[in-house]
Design an enzyme around this catalytic site. Structure first.
Site, mmCIF file in Angstrom:
data_model
loop_
_atom_site.group_PDB
_atom_site.id
_atom_site.type_symbol
_atom_site.label_atom_id
_atom_site.label_comp_id
_atom_site.label_asym_id
_atom_site.label_seq_id
_atom_site.Cartn_x
_atom_site.Cartn_y
_atom_site.Cartn_z
ATOM 1 N N HIS A 149 2.480 38.996 19.190
ATOM 2 C CA HIS A 149 2.436 37.654 19.099
ATOM 3 C C HIS A 149 1.109 37.159 18.609
ATOM 4 C CE1 HIS A 149 5.796 38.518 22.176
ATOM 5 N NE2 HIS A 149 5.977 37.101 21.744
ATOM 6 N N LYS A 153 -1.814 34.344 23.033
ATOM 7 C CA LYS A 153 -0.866 34.663 24.171
ATOM 8 C C LYS A 153 -1.373 35.361 25.217
ATOM 9 C CE LYS A 153 4.100 36.331 24.955
ATOM 10 N NZ LYS A 153 4.201 35.171 25.620
#
EC number: 1.17.1.8
Length: 257
Positions: A149, A153
């Site tokens: 990600h 995040k």
């Protein structure tokens, strides 16, 4: 059908607003922001450059009063408040907020239809079903769930990775906690489920489930290339949820419809 958006000026909220405006048969009822935001009272469409008519408010109660269904992409604290309001006002709620637990919804789901998923993509929803089938067939294989990600995040493993882990455990007929392998805990026992997490760049979401045998590797993967996939899934879920009996639903229910 009137759809309200909680977190309308957030990363996902903005995209959902744009997608609602471009979707036939639905319209925006309004959007909620944090108290003190200088845009309260402004036209949401004008602010985001996608139409006119729906106002930005800091009152969740007002939003639920003027909506047929509400979509929430916010924080765990805000989401919990929204679930309570949805229950009180009997307005269906779709939430994609992560960092919460299914137990946070159970009591309220006795009064109103709620749908919660860490990932609104229909592709990921189908992947979960495929993973269950694979786990049932590859008993004894080691399993590694890999995710990548963007650098911002916060939660790790991601909510989607944990859903995939639970799908593996369901396919195996065990509890995830009993099979989970923790990195650095020594040699890996046969059939353990591990998680590999990477963060960097602007990656939206990349998940893979690897079934590792002694003589073969089977890998199932999903890659999100545009955040609109989550917005479109949330809108589809919202339209599906209206009129359903009280209860806690998932994207799997939408996929099967």
């Amino acid at each position: 059908m009137k759809i309200g958006i909680v977190g309308c000026l957030g990363r996902m909220g903005r995209i959902i607003v744009q997608e609602v405006v471009g979707t036939g048969g639905v319209e925006l009822s309004g959007g909620v922001v944090r108290r003190g935001n200088g845009l309260v009272g402004e036209d949401m469409g004008a602010v985001l450059g996608c139409g006119h008519g729906a106002k930005i408010t800091d009152s969740k109660e007002f939003l639920f009063d003027c909506s047929d269904v509400v979509i929430d992409f916010s924080s765990p604290e805000c989401m919990l408040e929204c679930v309570g309001i949805a229950s009180e006002k009997r307005v269906p709620l779709v939430s994609g907020t992560t960092g919460v637990d299914e137990r946070d919804f159970r009591t309220h789901a006795e009064k109103v239809p709620l749908l919660w998923s860490c990932n609104m993509s229909l592709g990921v929803t189908l992947l979960l079903e495929l993973v269950k089938m694979a786990a049932a067939g590859f008993r004894g294989y080691d399993v590694e769930i890999r995710e990548l990600h963007h650098r911002a995040k916060k939660d790790a493993p991601s909510g989607t990775s944990l859903m995939l882990g639970k799908a593996v455990a369901q396919g195996m007929g065990v509890e995830l906690e009993s099979q989970q392998h923790t990195f650095g805990s020594g040699c890996r026992r046969s059939g353990a489920v591990g998680f590999s997490v990477a963060r960097g760049g602007g990656v939206i979401g990349d998940h893979a489930v690897m079934f590792l045998g002694d003589d073969e590797i089977v890998e199932l993967q999903h890659r999100a290339i545009d955040r609109r996939v989550f917005a479109r899934g949330a809108i589809k879920a919202a339209c599906w949820l209206v009129g359903k009996p009280a209860g806690l639903y998932t994207m799997s229910d939408v996929l099967r419809a």
